[in-house]
Motif scaffolding. Structure first.
Motif, short mmCIF file in Angstrom:
data_model
loop_
_atom_site.label_atom_id
_atom_site.label_comp_id
_atom_site.label_asym_id
_atom_site.label_seq_id
_atom_site.Cartn_x
_atom_site.Cartn_y
_atom_site.Cartn_z
N VAL A 185 -3.96 6.25 2.93
CA VAL A 185 -3.96 5.02 3.73
C VAL A 185 -3.44 5.33 5.13
O VAL A 185 -2.42 5.99 5.29
CB VAL A 185 -3.10 3.92 3.08
N PHE A 216 -8.54 3.27 4.09
CA PHE A 216 -8.35 4.05 2.87
C PHE A 216 -9.40 5.16 2.86
O PHE A 216 -10.59 4.87 2.83
CB PHE A 216 -8.46 3.16 1.63
N LEU A 223 0.80 -1.24 0.00
CA LEU A 223 0.00 0.00 0.00
C LEU A 223 0.83 1.28 0.00
O LEU A 223 0.26 2.37 0.02
CB LEU A 223 -0.94 -0.01 1.21
#
Length: 109
Positions: free
Chosen positions: A21, A34, A15
């Motif tokens: 995030v 998110f 990620l």
């Protein structure tokens, strides 16, 4: 430790390039949010992804994915994944795409 830190690092690395995030300790593990919405996480024995009800059946076709049922009842739109899937870039990527497809369309919190 209630979760595998190595699995958490796999998700962190996956990620890294995604803006919006955040990491939160939750349910005895780590969840990745998110835009304020739960996306995925790790727990004792594997990981979980929020794929949404429309993507649920497709996610279950991927080897290593099963319905998530922490309380003994299946949680619609959420799937559990085994540690082998977490270590497999291709299969983890498939589940992550389904989760991002769902969560990416939710309003930011």
């Amino acid at each position: 430790m209630a979760y595998d830190e190595g699995l958490a690092q796999i998700l962190r690395d996956h990620l890294t390039a995604l803006q919006g995030v955040e990491e939160k300790k939750m349910f005895g593990g780590i969840c990745f949010m998110f835009n304020g919405n739960m996306l995925c996480g790790v727990h004792k024995g594997g990981g979980m992804f929020r794929v949404g009800k429309d993507n649920h059946a497709e996610a279950l076709k991927i080897d290593g994915v099963s319905p998530m049922a922490f309380t003994g009842r299946p949680m619609g739109g959420m799937v559990d994944v085994d540690p082998d899937l977490m270590g497999d870039d291709e299969r983890r990527g498939q589940v992550m795409r389904l989760a991002l497809d769902f969560v990416g369309n939710l309003p930011a919190k």
